[in-house]
Design an enzyme around this catalytic site. Sequence first.
Site, PDB file in Angstrom:
ATOM      1  N   ASP A  94     -11.398  -1.119 -44.792  1.00 15.70           N
ATOM      2  CA  ASP A  94     -12.319  -1.615 -45.808  1.00 15.70           C
ATOM      3  C   ASP A  94     -13.026  -0.503 -46.559  1.00 15.70           C
ATOM      4  OD1 ASP A  94     -13.947  -0.809 -43.528  1.00 15.70           O
ATOM      5  OD2 ASP A  94     -15.615  -1.734 -44.601  1.00 15.70           O
TER       6      ASP A  94
ATOM      7  N   PHE B 124     -10.123   8.815 -49.420  1.00 16.30           N
ATOM      8  CA  PHE B 124     -10.493   7.507 -48.883  1.00 16.30           C
ATOM      9  C   PHE B 124      -9.450   6.444 -49.244  1.00 16.30           C
ATOM     10  CE2 PHE B 124     -13.015   3.658 -48.353  1.00 16.30           C
ATOM     11  CZ  PHE B 124     -13.632   3.933 -47.149  1.00 16.30           C
TER      12      PHE B 124
ATOM     13  N   GLY C  81     -11.085  -2.271 -38.075  1.00 11.13           N
ATOM     14  CA  GLY C  81     -10.045  -1.753 -38.964  1.00 11.13           C
ATOM     15  C   GLY C  81      -8.617  -1.926 -38.509  1.00 11.13           C
TER      16      GLY C  81
ATOM     17  N   ARG D 253     -10.028  -5.284 -46.898  1.00 12.98           N
ATOM     18  CA  ARG D 253      -9.221  -5.376 -45.671  1.00 12.98           C
ATOM     19  C   ARG D 253      -8.010  -6.279 -45.854  1.00 12.98           C
ATOM     20  NH1 ARG D 253     -12.278  -3.025 -41.574  1.00 12.98           N
ATOM     21  NH2 ARG D 253     -14.514  -3.446 -41.596  1.00 12.98           N
TER      22      ARG D 253
ATOM     23  N   GLU E  47      -5.462   2.364 -33.335  1.00 14.24           N
ATOM     24  CA  GLU E  47      -6.487   2.699 -34.331  1.00 14.24           C
ATOM     25  C   GLU E  47      -5.948   2.471 -35.737  1.00 14.24           C
ATOM     26  OE1 GLU E  47      -9.307   3.058 -35.231  1.00 14.24           O
ATOM     27  OE2 GLU E  47     -10.507   4.561 -34.221  1.00 14.24           O
ATOM     28  N   ASP E  48      -6.855   2.253 -36.673  1.00 12.54           N
ATOM     29  CA  ASP E  48      -6.438   2.162 -38.075  1.00 12.54           C
ATOM     30  C   ASP E  48      -6.179   3.557 -38.640  1.00 12.54           C
ATOM     31  OD1 ASP E  48      -9.145   2.845 -37.961  1.00 12.54           O
ATOM     32  OD2 ASP E  48      -9.778   1.426 -39.499  1.00 12.54           O
TER      33      ASP E  48
ATOM     34  N   ASP F   4      -9.488  10.235 -38.722  1.00  7.60           N
ATOM     35  CA  ASP F   4      -9.961  11.067 -39.828  1.00  7.60           C
ATOM     36  C   ASP F   4     -10.377  12.423 -39.246  1.00  7.60           C
ATOM     37  OD1 ASP F   4     -11.074  11.991 -42.172  1.00  7.60           O
ATOM     38  OD2 ASP F   4     -12.784  10.643 -42.155  1.00  7.60           O
TER      39      ASP F   4
ATOM     40  N   LYS G 265      -5.303  11.781 -41.066  1.00  4.28           N
ATOM     41  CA  LYS G 265      -5.584  12.736 -42.148  1.00  4.28           C
ATOM     42  C   LYS G 265      -5.625  14.118 -41.505  1.00  4.28           C
ATOM     43  CE  LYS G 265      -8.612   9.715 -44.879  1.00  4.28           C
ATOM     44  NZ  LYS G 265     -10.033   9.468 -45.251  1.00  4.28           N
TER      45      LYS G 265
END
Length: 186
Positions: free
Chosen positions: A163, A156, A49, A169, A103-104, A107, A135
């Site tokens: 993705d 999401f 990611g 992506r 990191e992408d 969460d 988040k």
Amino acid sequence: MIGDQIVHNKEFTPLFFKTEIDKRVSQLAREIAVEYDGKKPIFIGILNGSFIFASDLFKQVNIEAEITFIKLLSYKGTSSSGHVVRSLGLEESLFNRHVIIIEDIIDTGTTLHSFLPEIMEHQPASLKIATFLTKPSALKYDIKADYVGFEIEDKFVVGYGLDYDGLGRNFNNLYILKDDDSGQTE
Ligand code: 5GP
Ligand code: MG
């Protein structure tokens, strides 16, 4: 290009456009460059990611720096945490190095909570986290990123490297799920 996207029959709507993302990523790169000048940091991008964020960020960090990428394998362990994450592909020594994890998205924080102890075993000189997204309302562990692109609500998102079941992506913008169902697939 501007408009909604359908991915696997789900509808996503733009949250951040590429121009806004570029601006924010440039700011983060400048902050990092100032803080790490002369420290020769090593960035570790978490695949898959983070690859676009990592690339855009890294090429603007105009100081002496290294980058490498790892994949994380996540499985249910027998330990009390019930969640074990090990890395694949880390060949560089991190001993006494200034490490920045890329990191992408953070969460729940489960992934990094499970993985950071493995990095600490290498005894880095310092360890910080750069994440494109967080988040905050979904966070379950005491994981604090040092460099955050954007804070988003607990829904999401796809695009800019992230993705939905393999797709999306390559979207330049970041899109958020339109329906009220959370669409969590991972
Ligand atoms: P955590 O372990 O912090 O709960 O989740 C981290 C991982 O979950 C991220 O690296 C990413 O792979 C996935 N993830 C969490 N939220 C989202 C999201 O909104 N969109 C996508 N595409 N992946 C997500
Ligand atoms: Mg990920």
